[in-house]
Design a protein around this motif. Structure first.
Motif, PDB file in Angstrom:
ATOM      1  N   PRO A 125     -19.779  -5.883  -4.448  1.00  0.00           N
ATOM      2  CA  PRO A 125     -19.222  -7.310  -3.579  1.00  0.00           C
ATOM      3  C   PRO A 125     -17.956  -7.144  -2.848  1.00  0.00           C
ATOM      4  CG  PRO A 125     -19.156  -7.236  -5.877  1.00  0.00           C
ATOM      5  CD  PRO A 125     -19.745  -6.028  -5.647  1.00  0.00           C
ATOM      6  N   PRO A 126     -17.699  -7.610  -1.781  1.00  0.00           N
ATOM      7  CA  PRO A 126     -16.457  -7.393  -0.933  1.00  0.00           C
ATOM      8  C   PRO A 126     -15.166  -7.641  -1.898  1.00  0.00           C
ATOM      9  CG  PRO A 126     -18.042  -8.602   0.322  1.00  0.00           C
ATOM     10  CD  PRO A 126     -18.659  -8.493  -0.937  1.00  0.00           C
ATOM     11  N   ALA A 127     -15.243  -8.678  -2.802  1.00  0.00           N
ATOM     12  CA  ALA A 127     -14.116  -9.025  -3.724  1.00  0.00           C
ATOM     13  C   ALA A 127     -13.835  -7.726  -4.655  1.00  0.00           C
ATOM     14  CB  ALA A 127     -14.474 -10.155  -4.631  1.00  0.00           C
ATOM     15  N   ALA A 128     -14.741  -6.894  -4.808  1.00  0.00           N
ATOM     16  CA  ALA A 128     -14.532  -5.901  -5.719  1.00  0.00           C
ATOM     17  C   ALA A 128     -13.743  -4.535  -5.035  1.00  0.00           C
ATOM     18  CB  ALA A 128     -15.719  -5.551  -6.510  1.00  0.00           C
ATOM     19  N   ARG A 129     -13.949  -4.666  -3.840  1.00  0.00           N
ATOM     20  CA  ARG A 129     -13.531  -3.507  -3.118  1.00  0.00           C
ATOM     21  C   ARG A 129     -11.903  -3.415  -2.957  1.00  0.00           C
ATOM     22  NH1 ARG A 129     -17.972  -4.178   2.015  1.00  0.00           N
ATOM     23  NH2 ARG A 129     -19.576  -4.367   0.456  1.00  0.00           N
ATOM     24  N   ARG A 130     -11.574  -2.662  -4.102  1.00  0.00           N
ATOM     25  CA  ARG A 130      -9.871  -2.444  -4.124  1.00  0.00           C
ATOM     26  C   ARG A 130      -9.585  -1.082  -3.573  1.00  0.00           C
ATOM     27  NH1 ARG A 130      -6.286  -5.073  -6.666  1.00  0.00           N
ATOM     28  NH2 ARG A 130      -5.292  -4.249  -5.256  1.00  0.00           N
ATOM     29  N   PHE A 131      -9.941  -0.764  -2.411  1.00  0.00           N
ATOM     30  CA  PHE A 131      -9.874   0.553  -2.213  1.00  0.00           C
ATOM     31  C   PHE A 131      -8.578   1.168  -1.521  1.00  0.00           C
ATOM     32  CE2 PHE A 131     -14.548   0.024  -1.653  1.00  0.00           C
ATOM     33  CZ  PHE A 131     -14.725   0.539  -3.143  1.00  0.00           C
ATOM     34  N   ASP A 132      -7.614  -0.024  -1.403  1.00  0.00           N
ATOM     35  CA  ASP A 132      -6.214   0.519  -1.307  1.00  0.00           C
ATOM     36  C   ASP A 132      -5.651   1.177  -2.347  1.00  0.00           C
ATOM     37  OD1 ASP A 132      -6.576  -1.715  -2.497  1.00  0.00           O
ATOM     38  OD2 ASP A 132      -4.496  -2.684  -2.270  1.00  0.00           O
ATOM     39  N   LEU A 133      -6.399   1.041  -3.468  1.00  0.00           N
ATOM     40  CA  LEU A 133      -5.835   1.830  -4.809  1.00  0.00           C
ATOM     41  C   LEU A 133      -6.370   3.325  -4.825  1.00  0.00           C
ATOM     42  CD1 LEU A 133      -6.684  -0.900  -7.650  1.00  0.00           C
ATOM     43  CD2 LEU A 133      -4.585  -0.403  -6.426  1.00  0.00           C
ATOM     44  N   PRO A 134      -5.600   4.112  -5.443  1.00  0.00           N
ATOM     45  CA  PRO A 134      -6.132   5.501  -5.650  1.00  0.00           C
ATOM     46  C   PRO A 134      -7.477   5.400  -6.711  1.00  0.00           C
ATOM     47  CG  PRO A 134      -3.911   5.170  -6.966  1.00  0.00           C
ATOM     48  CD  PRO A 134      -4.377   3.943  -6.009  1.00  0.00           C
ATOM     49  N   PRO A 135      -8.264   6.299  -6.645  1.00  0.00           N
ATOM     50  CA  PRO A 135      -9.279   6.385  -7.410  1.00  0.00           C
ATOM     51  C   PRO A 135      -9.072   6.388  -8.862  1.00  0.00           C
ATOM     52  CG  PRO A 135      -9.293   8.015  -5.912  1.00  0.00           C
ATOM     53  CD  PRO A 135      -8.139   7.743  -5.718  1.00  0.00           C
ATOM     54  N   GLU A 136      -7.984   7.038  -9.428  1.00  0.00           N
ATOM     55  CA  GLU A 136      -7.751   6.754 -10.641  1.00  0.00           C
ATOM     56  C   GLU A 136      -7.717   5.634 -11.519  1.00  0.00           C
ATOM     57  OE1 GLU A 136      -3.099   7.993 -10.924  1.00  0.00           O
ATOM     58  OE2 GLU A 136      -4.529   9.611 -11.694  1.00  0.00           O
ATOM     59  N   ARG A 137      -7.271   4.620 -10.441  1.00  0.00           N
ATOM     60  CA  ARG A 137      -6.973   3.397 -11.006  1.00  0.00           C
ATOM     61  C   ARG A 137      -8.126   2.393 -10.628  1.00  0.00           C
ATOM     62  NH1 ARG A 137      -1.246   1.784  -8.474  1.00  0.00           N
ATOM     63  NH2 ARG A 137      -2.026  -0.464  -9.322  1.00  0.00           N
ATOM     64  N   LEU A 138      -9.308   2.721 -10.300  1.00  0.00           N
ATOM     65  CA  LEU A 138     -10.514   1.864 -10.206  1.00  0.00           C
ATOM     66  C   LEU A 138     -11.486   2.040 -11.406  1.00  0.00           C
ATOM     67  CD1 LEU A 138     -11.577   2.953  -6.484  1.00  0.00           C
ATOM     68  CD2 LEU A 138     -10.531   0.681  -7.378  1.00  0.00           C
ATOM     69  N   PRO A 139     -12.364   1.368 -11.829  1.00  0.00           N
ATOM     70  CA  PRO A 139     -13.201   1.531 -12.825  1.00  0.00           C
ATOM     71  C   PRO A 139     -14.103   2.489 -12.543  1.00  0.00           C
ATOM     72  CG  PRO A 139     -13.272  -0.791 -11.993  1.00  0.00           C
ATOM     73  CD  PRO A 139     -12.241  -0.030 -11.467  1.00  0.00           C
ATOM     74  N   ASP A 140     -14.766   3.099 -13.465  1.00  0.00           N
ATOM     75  CA  ASP A 140     -15.465   4.395 -13.203  1.00  0.00           C
ATOM     76  C   ASP A 140     -16.855   3.787 -12.523  1.00  0.00           C
ATOM     77  OD1 ASP A 140     -13.908   6.048 -14.693  1.00  0.00           O
ATOM     78  OD2 ASP A 140     -15.173   6.100 -16.402  1.00  0.00           O
ATOM     79  N   SER A 141     -17.189   2.659 -12.800  1.00  0.00           N
ATOM     80  CA  SER A 141     -18.467   2.283 -12.065  1.00  0.00           C
ATOM     81  C   SER A 141     -18.402   2.188 -10.622  1.00  0.00           C
ATOM     82  CB  SER A 141     -19.139   1.142 -12.521  1.00  0.00           C
ATOM     83  OG  SER A 141     -18.101   0.002 -12.626  1.00  0.00           O
ATOM     84  N   LEU A 142     -17.094   1.500 -10.376  1.00  0.00           N
ATOM     85  CA  LEU A 142     -16.621   1.375  -8.826  1.00  0.00           C
ATOM     86  C   LEU A 142     -16.484   2.716  -8.225  1.00  0.00           C
ATOM     87  CD1 LEU A 142     -16.372  -0.912  -6.886  1.00  0.00           C
ATOM     88  CD2 LEU A 142     -14.073  -0.953  -7.564  1.00  0.00           C
ATOM     89  N   ARG A 143     -15.748   3.635  -8.840  1.00  0.00           N
ATOM     90  CA  ARG A 143     -15.676   5.031  -8.267  1.00  0.00           C
ATOM     91  C   ARG A 143     -16.918   5.596  -7.947  1.00  0.00           C
ATOM     92  NH1 ARG A 143     -14.593   9.292 -10.953  1.00  0.00           N
ATOM     93  NH2 ARG A 143     -14.480   8.436 -13.042  1.00  0.00           N
ATOM     94  N   TRP A 144     -17.899   5.549  -8.826  1.00  0.00           N
ATOM     95  CA  TRP A 144     -19.419   6.271  -8.511  1.00  0.00           C
ATOM     96  C   TRP A 144     -19.941   5.619  -7.372  1.00  0.00           C
ATOM     97  CZ3 TRP A 144     -21.013  10.712  -9.473  1.00  0.00           C
ATOM     98  CH2 TRP A 144     -20.305  11.259 -10.381  1.00  0.00           C
ATOM     99  N   ALA A 145     -19.942   4.119  -7.427  1.00  0.00           N
ATOM    100  CA  ALA A 145     -20.633   3.468  -5.946  1.00  0.00           C
ATOM    101  C   ALA A 145     -19.874   3.963  -4.951  1.00  0.00           C
ATOM    102  CB  ALA A 145     -20.375   1.960  -6.569  1.00  0.00           C
TER     103      ALA A 145
END
Lengths: 560, 273, 250
Positions: A133-153
């Motif tokens: 979902p667009p609300a979950a797209r925190r891609f201004d963050l570096p990968p290490e600060r994203l939850p694992d599931s979002l990183r894989w997605a």
């Protein structure tokens, strides 16, 4: 030399140039044959699962197909891929500090020659396909600060955005909850089929990669073979032995919560992992606690053992209330109720030999056994769990995972307990070791007439060995019933999703579990649930009976 | 063909062994040196500069050992006390250690000596105090990691008493990490004492120290006296560092070849100030 | 100026400018109490602070920067000239504390060499050794990491991988260890100033300590603590900037 292998070919409907094909591909590390004359052929739009245990050469095979260097490995035969190819490597790690959006722009720009904004638009479309979902797209963050599931997605979306002819995924989404993993893999496979990409999913047999695949191959002793149809490796549940004895352990209003510092207005905040939960264990029965990670099943298992004691509520073992127990009573209860830990090797003291640790258990829990008989007991128990007697003299660091698990079981059996509380006891084991350890555990249960409490995130496996089950969601029981009922007539969408994932099917839940710190109001599943309606946000559903011994906590369990 | 079980990582202990051997050699040479000086008392620059430097080494090395061990003990006790008191007291004690580590503690030693007029006990205490917060921080990290490990829960499930937990499970596993944390104090003590002596506010000149000799030689422009003392000091610092690094590596390896803290063993984290 | 930078600056004030200001105020008060010009005393302390900052900061930044690059280079296969420099720095690190180099510099100055370059070199070299020692294992780890294999698999070229993955990974521990390097450099600067009779904070502190004057040494000590905080803040700001340039930049 080995006899000639037969062509382990994925079924190919037509003979046009396949995006992936190998001929007698052989990988040698020194004089060790890792992959022996593999013949692979994969058509556009085909999804292949390639499974094998640790060290069978999956990663090397994928690197060979991706045309990447293989340090220390000699390649013979032919590996040919047509068109653009992409390998999503094991672990799913990107550059840890660089914001994900920039990394995506790098990769997409590199392959398609797009500028950053066009690349990111493509990435956004791909994320839509992965259901982020667009609300979950925190891609201004570096990968290490994203939850694992979002990183894989995001990684899968990156693959989709580049749109290669061949996409290779090494241990994709490993380590995620089965419900989340299978959802992502099914979405990726759907995309591959619709966009004529040849997709290879490589991983361990227990990762459930066969579910989303059209063709299934496995690596066995260096050969690439068709995966045999699963002959139901688990024995059917033994419902003849269904116990109807008295309750040996009961828990009332069990709550586990932890201080989380103070909030912005200075109030003390607490994280509640288990919400006022009741539980009953009948003599000789196997009760399985099912739940995703973060469901509170491990906390509950520890609270039952008073390791540590629950925040509120009480646990009663055979009439003894553990909350009020003095040291001697608690020790008496510990003699009867023993734990198995999720990391057996980590639960052994590295500075003591196995024998010394087993003897120490006898010393403190069975003072009635004279000291000169202890070594004999240690030897007997080690033998009973299938370990050689010289294991007693070994240090824990030298044990293999299965051996460590068996030593853990032996330690639990030392005081002759009446019940075991096992917290994911097979979590560290490979598929083959799991089967063996299940055998050990069930043999011990049946021989010694043990009651078992078992936590697991593998719904099907757990239910097959259990008499009864509790399904936990964010610290609350959402379904309760006999193992048979749950296996065949699960009512709660969450239970159904876990069972689908265990069978390799696409679970009906969307999105990721919410953070324990920001639980939604009402039903905690509602943001992911296909049955959710507005009322779900208003009240936490309570357990209501839907059949004999079967209860469900869902407002709309009976709607299709 | 299933892969063989991963072999335990073999690490080379060459550097640590070399450091230890060098330290022993230096200690021996420094002990023997006065005998070669015709048995006379502390000799100064009019005699053989190498022998003079070796004679000075007695003071530096023995003082580094004394104050380093004291600092290590203080630091370990600091972290142990923090954990024993628990909760708020623990946070405060370790917060204080972290704040102290961020200050130029090494400069407190010459300052303290100057203000109090010096003396061996004052200097020892100051040097030990300058090393203790760092040791305390490291030891606290290690102890907390140890306390989180499941084998202690397993021992409690086995009905072990608190005393048995501490004596048979916690202490044997804490020895290596605590020794490693403490070993950091040795090179630090030597460096801090040498700096203070170089500034003329360290060991009294009657005791003799490499730092003091280097300081005097630098002020007088006497290269012949400076080089041997500086060289021996540099070698000792290297040796102490090598031993401390080795201790860290051993602690990361864990007892009996097992990784400590459940992490793969091998590389030692860099904790040198 | 971005708001985060301003906020960060304000956050560091209690540990940086406040101790220096307090030191100056104390120097002023002490001088005033004994009937001397308070303003001169405060000005003297601030001048000494500025001197020490000018002595330490350039040496530290240059040393850490070059050391980090040499260390990162040493972690890159195959061995090369730059790599050997990194290895040499790593090996020499424990042998070369700042105060020992200060003594050597003093010796050289006594025999006629120029003071300033030698003083800076005496402070820069230990910082370089420290940085190289931190950068090399981080670089080696980055080159065998899962992230590198992912970058290979995604088809990125070596240059992009080096710039956006390996180099930031190698520099991260150096900026993290900058505070320690700054403390060592301050100790080294004290030795340099004291041996070369330079008018810095360290010399002020030691001269006051030699005569046993608490009122003389306390302001200098406070200013030194503030300076340590200032260098630490400088290091973290630099780390953030480097991360933006190497990690996030185009």
């Amino acid at each position: 030399m080995t006899p000639p292998t037969h062509a382990a070919t994925a079924p190919s409907p037509h003979t046009a140039a396949a995006p992936v094909s190998t001929q007698a591909l052989t990988l040698l590390a020194g004089d060790r044959v890792l992959i022996d004359r593999a013949d692979l052929r994969l058509d556009a739009g085909q999804v292949l699962s390639l499974t094998g245990g640790a060290g069978t050469g999956k990663t090397l095979l994928l690197r060979a197909l991706a045309g990447l260097p293989l340090p220390g490995v000699t390649l013979a035969g032919q590996a040919r891929t047509d068109g653009r190819r992409l390998l999503i490597a094991q672990g799913g790690r990107l550059a840890p500090q660089r914001p994900l959006a920039l990394q995506a722009a790098d990769v997409i720009g590199h392959h398609l020659g797009l500028d950053a904004s066009a690349a990111l638009r493509r990435m956004a479309d791909a994320l839509d396909r992965m259901g982020v979902p667009p609300a979950a797209r925190r891609f201004d963050l570096p990968p290490e600060r994203l939850p694992d599931s979002l990183r894989w997605a995001a990684l899968f979306a990156l693959g989709i955005a580049v749109g290669p002819a061949v996409l290779l995924a090494d241990a994709p989404a490993a380590g995620l909850d089965p419900t989340v993993r299978l959802r992502l893999l099914h979405r990726l496979a759907e995309w591959a089929r619709s966009s004529a990409t040849a997709l290879i999913l490589a991983g361990r047999p227990e990762d459930g990669l066969d579910g989303p695949a059209d063709a299934r191959l496995c690596l066995h002793e260096g050969r690439v073979l068709p995966t045999p149809p699963i002959p139901d490796p688990l024995p059917a549940p033994d419902h003849a032995h269904h116990p109807a004895g008295a309750a040996v352990m009961t828990a009332h209003g069990l709550t586990m919560s932890f201080p989380m510092g103070t909030g912005p207005t200075g109030e003390a905040r607490r994280l509640t992992a288990v919400h006022s939960l009741d539980l009953e264990l009948v003599d000789g029965e196997t009760l399985v606690l099912l739940g995703e990670s973060g469901s509170g099943k491990a906390m509950l298992a520890r609270a039952l053992l008073h390791l540590p004691a629950p925040s509120t509520g009480r646990v009663v073992w055979m009439g003894r209330d553990l909350t009020k127990a003095d040291d001697a009573t608690l020790r008496r209860v510990r003699r009867d109720v023993q734990p198995l830990f999720p990391d057996p090797a980590g639960s052994l003291d590295p500075a003591m030999t196995v024998g010394a640790q087993l003897t120490a258990v006898l010393e403190s829990l069975r003072p009635d056994i004279p000291a000169d008989r202890r070594p004999q007991r240690v030897v007997e128990t080690l033998r009973a769990v299938g370990l050689p007697t010289d294991t007693a003299t070994r240090w824990p660091a030298s044990l293999r995972p299965l051996e460590a698990a068996r030593v853990g079981l032996a330690r639990a059996l030392m005081p002759d307990p009446r019940a075991l509380v096992c917290d994911e006891p097979l979590a560290t084991l490979s598929a083959e070791d799991r089967a063996e350890f299940w055998d050990d555990l069930l043999t011990a249960r049946d021989r010694r007439h043990l009651s078992l409490i078992l936590t697991t995130e593998r719904a099907e496996e757990g239910l097959r060995h259990a008499d009864r089950a509790l399904v936990l969601l964010m610290g609350r029981v959402v379904e309760r019933g006999s193992a048979d009922d749950l296996l065949h007539h699960a009512r709660h969408p969450y239970t159904q999703a876990m069972l689908s994932a265990a069978r390799g099917d696409r679970p009906a839940l969307e999105g990721d579990p919410p953070s324990a710190l920001r639980q939604p109001d009402g039903c905690t599943l509602r943001q992911r649930c296909p049955k959710a309606r507005s009322f779900c946000a208003q009240a936490v559903p309570t357990l209501e009976p839907v059949g004999p011994g079967h209860a469900v906590a869902c407002h709309y369990w009976d709607t299709p | 063909m299933s892969a063989p079980p991963p072999l335990p990582t073999t690490t080379h202990h060459g550097k640590g062994a070399a450091g230890l051997a060098l330290l022993v050699a230096l200690a021996l040479a420094c002990t023997v040196a006065p005998l070669l000086n015709d048995g006379a008392g502390p000799l100064r620059a009019d005699r053989d500069p190498v022998l003079t430097a070796l004679t000075d080494g007695r003071g530096s090395l023995s003082f580094a050992l004394l104050s380093g061990l004291l600092g290590a003990g203080l630091g370990v006790a600091w972290s142990g006390l923090a954990i024993a008191l628990g909760d708020r007291a623990e946070r405060r004690l370790m917060g204080a250690a972290a704040r102290l580590v961020a200050l130029p503690l090494a400069l407190l030693v010459p300052l303290g000596v100057g203000l109090t007029g010096g003396g061996l006990p004052v200097l020892t205490a100051l040097v030990a105090l300058s090393a203790a917060p760092l040791v305390a921080g490291l030891a606290h990290q290690d102890l907390r990691a140890l306390l989180r490990r499941d084998f202690l829960t397993a021992a409690r499930a086995a009905g072990r008493s608190k005393g048995a937990l501490l004596l048979h499970h916690l202490l044997p596993n804490a020895v290596r990490p605590l020794l490693a944390a403490g070993a950091i104090a040795l090179p630090r003590a030597l460096a801090v004492e040498s700096l203070a002596s170089l500034l003329g506010l360290g060991l009294p000149s009657s005791v003799g120290s490499w730092g003091g000799a280097v300081g005097v030689a630098a002020r007088l422009g006497d290269g012949l006296a400076l080089v041997p003392a500086a060289l021996l000091l540099a070698l000792s610092l290297w040796a102490f560092h090598a031993v401390a690094d080795e201790a860290l590596r051993l602690a990361a390896e864990g007892p009996h070849g097992g990784p400590s803290n459940g992490l793969p063993g091998g590389s030692a984290p860099d904790a040198r100030p | 100026m971005p708001r985060t930078a301003v906020r960060r600056l304000i956050d560091t004030l209690p540990a940086t400018l406040l101790p220096i200001a307090a030191g100056a105020a104390l120097a002023w008060a002490v001088a005033w109490a004994v009937g001397l010009s308070g303003l001169d005393a405060a000005r003297g302390l601030l001048a000494a602070t500025a001197f020490t900052l000018l002595l330490v900061a350039p040496a530290l930044l240059l040393g850490a920067g070059l050391g980090a690059l040499a260390g990162a280079w040493a972690g890159l296969p195959p061995h090369s000239g730059g790599g050997w420099t990194g290895r040499a720095l790593i090996a020499a690190g424990p042998l070369l504390p700042g105060f020992l180099l200060a003594a050597l510099a003093a010796l050289a100055v006594r025999s006629g060499a120029a003071a300033a370059p030698l003083a800076w070199a005496a402070l820069a070299l230990p910082a370089a050794c420290h940085a190289a020692r931190l950068a090399r294992p981080a670089m080696s780890a980055a080159l065998t990491s899962d992230a590198l294999r992912m970058a290979e698999g995604l088809g990125l070229d070596d240059r992009t991988v080096l710039r956006h993955l390996a180099l930031p990974a190698a520099l991260a521990p150096v900026t993290g260890g900058f505070a320690n390097a700054a403390l060592s450099a301050l100790a080294g600067a004290t030795a340099v100033e004291s041996l070369l009779d330079l008018p810095g904070l360290g010399a002020l502190l030691i001269d006051a300590a030699r005569v046993g004057s608490l009122s003389g040494s306390l302001p200098a000590l406070m200013a030194l603590c503030g300076l340590a905080g200032l260098l630490r803040a400088l290091g973290s700001a630099l780390g953030g900037w480097l991360q933006r340039v190497t990690g996030a930049g185009r």
